[in-house]
Motif scaffolding. Structure first.
Motif, short mmCIF file in Angstrom:
data_model
loop_
_atom_site.label_atom_id
_atom_site.label_comp_id
_atom_site.label_asym_id
_atom_site.label_seq_id
_atom_site.Cartn_x
_atom_site.Cartn_y
_atom_site.Cartn_z
N GLU A 254 0.82 -1.20 0.00
CA GLU A 254 0.00 0.00 0.00
C GLU A 254 0.86 1.26 0.00
O GLU A 254 0.66 2.15 -0.81
CB GLU A 254 -0.91 -0.04 1.23
N TYR A 255 1.85 1.32 0.92
CA TYR A 255 2.62 2.58 0.95
C TYR A 255 3.51 2.75 -0.26
O TYR A 255 3.71 3.85 -0.74
CB TYR A 255 3.35 2.78 2.28
N ILE A 256 4.00 1.64 -0.80
CA ILE A 256 4.81 1.75 -2.02
C ILE A 256 3.96 2.32 -3.16
O ILE A 256 4.37 3.22 -3.89
CB ILE A 256 5.40 0.36 -2.43
N ARG A 257 2.74 1.79 -3.27
CA ARG A 257 1.85 2.28 -4.33
C ARG A 257 1.49 3.76 -4.10
O ARG A 257 1.49 4.57 -5.01
CB ARG A 257 0.57 1.43 -4.37
N GLN A 258 1.22 4.10 -2.83
CA GLN A 258 0.84 5.49 -2.54
C GLN A 258 1.98 6.47 -2.86
O GLN A 258 1.74 7.56 -3.39
CB GLN A 258 0.44 5.62 -1.06
N ILE A 259 3.21 6.07 -2.53
CA ILE A 259 4.35 6.94 -2.84
C ILE A 259 4.47 7.10 -4.36
O ILE A 259 4.66 8.21 -4.87
CB ILE A 259 5.67 6.37 -2.26
N HIS A 260 4.28 5.98 -5.04
CA HIS A 260 4.33 5.98 -6.49
C HIS A 260 3.28 6.94 -7.08
O HIS A 260 3.59 7.79 -7.93
CB HIS A 260 4.08 4.55 -6.95
N ASP A 261 2.06 6.83 -6.58
CA ASP A 261 0.97 7.69 -7.07
C ASP A 261 1.27 9.16 -6.81
O ASP A 261 0.99 10.03 -7.63
CB ASP A 261 -0.36 7.34 -6.38
N LEU A 262 1.83 9.42 -5.65
CA LEU A 262 2.11 10.80 -5.28
C LEU A 262 3.20 11.39 -6.19
O LEU A 262 3.13 12.55 -6.59
CB LEU A 262 2.54 10.86 -3.81
N ARG A 263 4.16 10.55 -6.52
CA ARG A 263 5.21 11.01 -7.43
C ARG A 263 4.62 11.30 -8.81
O ARG A 263 4.89 12.33 -9.41
CB ARG A 263 6.35 9.98 -7.55
N ASP A 264 3.79 10.36 -9.27
CA ASP A 264 3.13 10.54 -10.58
C ASP A 264 2.34 11.83 -10.62
O ASP A 264 2.41 12.58 -11.59
CB ASP A 264 2.15 9.38 -10.84
N PHE A 265 1.59 12.05 -9.57
CA PHE A 265 0.76 13.26 -9.50
C PHE A 265 1.62 14.52 -9.61
O PHE A 265 1.36 15.40 -10.43
CB PHE A 265 -0.03 13.24 -8.18
N HIS A 266 2.68 14.58 -8.81
CA HIS A 266 3.54 15.77 -8.85
C HIS A 266 4.22 15.92 -10.20
O HIS A 266 4.29 17.02 -10.76
CB HIS A 266 4.58 15.72 -7.72
N SER A 267 4.68 14.81 -10.72
CA SER A 267 5.39 14.84 -11.98
C SER A 267 4.45 15.27 -13.11
O SER A 267 4.78 16.13 -13.93
CB SER A 267 6.00 13.46 -12.23
N ARG A 268 3.25 14.70 -13.13
CA ARG A 268 2.29 14.99 -14.20
C ARG A 268 1.92 16.48 -14.22
O ARG A 268 1.96 17.14 -15.24
CB ARG A 268 1.03 14.15 -14.00
N GLU A 269 1.59 17.01 -13.04
CA GLU A 269 1.18 18.42 -12.99
C GLU A 269 2.37 19.34 -13.26
O GLU A 269 2.26 20.32 -13.98
CB GLU A 269 0.53 18.74 -11.64
N ALA A 270 3.52 19.00 -12.67
CA ALA A 270 4.69 19.88 -12.79
C ALA A 270 5.18 19.97 -14.23
O ALA A 270 5.55 21.05 -14.71
CB ALA A 270 5.81 19.38 -11.88
N ARG A 271 5.15 18.84 -14.95
CA ARG A 271 5.68 18.84 -16.32
C ARG A 271 4.96 19.84 -17.20
O ARG A 271 5.53 20.37 -18.15
CB ARG A 271 5.59 17.44 -16.92
N GLN A 272 3.69 20.09 -16.89
CA GLN A 272 2.92 21.02 -17.72
C GLN A 272 3.25 22.48 -17.44
O GLN A 272 2.87 23.35 -18.20
CB GLN A 272 1.42 20.80 -17.49
N VAL A 273 3.93 22.73 -16.34
CA VAL A 273 4.21 24.14 -16.01
C VAL A 273 5.71 24.40 -15.95
O VAL A 273 6.14 25.47 -15.51
CB VAL A 273 3.56 24.56 -14.67
#
Ligand code: ASP
Ligand code: MG
Length: 456
Positions: A60-79
């Motif tokens: 669970e925590y491995i997946r959550q960390i992964h999701d959180l990284r994806d989220f930051h990366s996805r939004e940040a790449r656009q700006v």
């Protein structure tokens, strides 16, 4: 210089960050210092990761960390401009690598201390401030990132640390104005570090507090809290939509509203600002042209007795009765010693000779508290209560407020009432199921006519 603070929803996505860049750009000549919260619900997610780790739920925590990284990366790449992407990826890698190691360490040890909670929850603001600074540059707004932990110095009460004002102000004064003269300074709210350099946090919702501390430290001309509401309203919009905007409110009134759960502002926020008499503006980042609410030292004259109605749900009423205590002294001391021992704070109190009713919102130790109180009194508790609090400096000067309250609430069972302690509030406790009806009735009674100088 002005301080502009943007909360989690204001920086929750690429679109939101671009909107923020526009708002800051329009005020660039005022030398903004931008304080940001973690993006969206990141702090909650980080705490969930910590809890999964301590419970040994590795996948669970491995997946959550992964999701959180994806989220930051996805939004940040656009700006973030193409040229900076490598930098971005490296920084994200570093941060998430570190976070993963930290979380694994906690899972192994099986213990989550306040100090490690702070270490984990600090990543939200560390990332958001870094990303927002990059984004500003991308949108043509020269910006510099400042690690808040270098300037906000706190005591060691991890998860709710208090700033060491003298040292913090000294560092802010030395560091921030030279940076702000050249570029927009971007820093995370909520986080700081102890004198030894250990990461700490100011407590949930602490970014407003950071904004206020920074504003006071650099003697800003104004502190702007950008959020997702039009300012302070005459009623909590989650309970009664369609309240009116309060254009100007005093520090004391705003603090009172904050204590009673108005989500707009962290209660401690106003203290550093009050001390240096710096006005605080509440503004809506989705509707930047709405003039918001201005919080000022002294209330402006107002024809309405009440400025706003605040509420606090999930309150438990504790009734303590002891006929043995009739004519004996020390009853209250014994009661409060029990609450003190369990670090449970009491919000409202009503007393008569042998009985005391009080409200608490933290029921973590309630069973033990009741056992101990039971040694010298009869105790009963009632959950699912709510405090409704009328706030206004004029309440004390206006005759007939109480009768208006009772009249408005004639069909509602009032469980407790208090006026006087703070001079600017009148509070009643009602069952949570009656909350909406109570607020509606009070709102119609007190805001049928509005002073146009103060409300819109
Ligand atoms: N990110 C922190 C929290 O969610 C601080 C803040 O947003 O003010 O509590
Ligand atoms: Mg907040």
């Amino acid at each position: 210089m002005i301080v502009m603070k943007f909360g989690g929803t204001s920086v929750e996505s690429a679109v939101a960050i671009e909107r923020v860049a526009g708002i800051v750009k329009a005020r660039a000549e005022r030398h903004p210092i931008v304080v940001v919260s973690a993006m969206g619900k990141t702090t909650n997610k980080l705490l969930a990761i910590a809890n999964a780790a301590i419970a040994g739920r590795r996948e669970e925590y491995i997946r959550q960390i992964h999701d959180l990284r994806d989220f930051h990366s996805r939004e940040a790449r656009q700006v973030v401009p193409l040229a900076e992407r490598a930098d971005l990826d490296r920084t994200l890698d570093e941060h998430f690598q570190e976070l993963t190691e930290l979380v694994k360490g906690i899972a192994v040890i099986g213990e989550l201390t306040p100090r490690s909670i702070d270490a984990i929850s600090s990543y939200g603001e560390r990332l958001s401030s870094y990303i927002v600074a990059l984004a500003f540059n991308h949108f043509g707004l020269p910006a510099v990132h400042l690690d808040a932990r270098k300037v906000i110095v706190t005591d060691k009460r991890h998860t709710h640390a208090g700033p060491l004002f003298a040292e913090t102000y000294r560092r802010l004064e030395a560091t921030v104005p030279p940076l702000a003269a050249e570029k927009v300074v971007v820093m995370g709210g909520f986080i700081g570090s102890t004198e030894e350099g250990v990461t700490s946090t100011l407590g949930r919702g602490g970014s407003d507090f950071t904004a206020s501390i920074v504003g006071a430290g650099v003697n800003a001309e104004e502190i702007q809290i950008w959020t997702d509401v039009d300012g302070m309203l005459t009623a909590d919009p989650t309970i009664l939509p369609g309240g009116h905007r309060v254009k100007t409110i005093s520090f004391a009134e705003a603090a009172e509203l904050a204590y009673f759960g108005a989500k707009v502002l962290h209660p401690a926020t106003v203290i550093p600002a009050v001390e240096r008499n710096i006005p605080v503006m509440i503004l809506n980042s989705r509707r930047p042209d709405v003039p918001g609410t201005r919080i000022v030292g002294a209330a402006v004259p107002c024809k309405n007795a009440v400025k706003s109605i605040a509420c606090k749900r999930k309150i438990t009423l504790v009734n303590i009765n002891s006929s043995r205590m009739f004519m004996a002294h020390g009853f209250l001391r014994r009661i409060f010693e029990v609450f003190d021992r369990y670090e449970t704070s009491v919000d409202m109190i009503a007393t008569s000779e042998v009985s005391v009713s009080l409200t608490i919102d933290n029921t973590e130790h309630l069973t033990r508290i009741c056992e101990e109180l039971g040694e010298f009194s009869e105790v009963s508790t009632e959950p699912e209560q709510a405090i409704v609090c009328l706030v206004g400096e004029n309440i004390r000067y206006t005759p007939g407020v109480a009768s208006k309250v009772f009249h408005a609430l004639e069909s509602v069972n009032i469980r407790m009432i208090s006026q006087g302690a703070s001079l600017l509030n009148l509070s009643v406790v009602v069952a949570e199921k009656d909350l909406r009806i109570a607020v509606e009735a009070l709102h119609s009674a007190f805001f049928a006519e509005l002073d146009p100088e103060v409300f819109e």
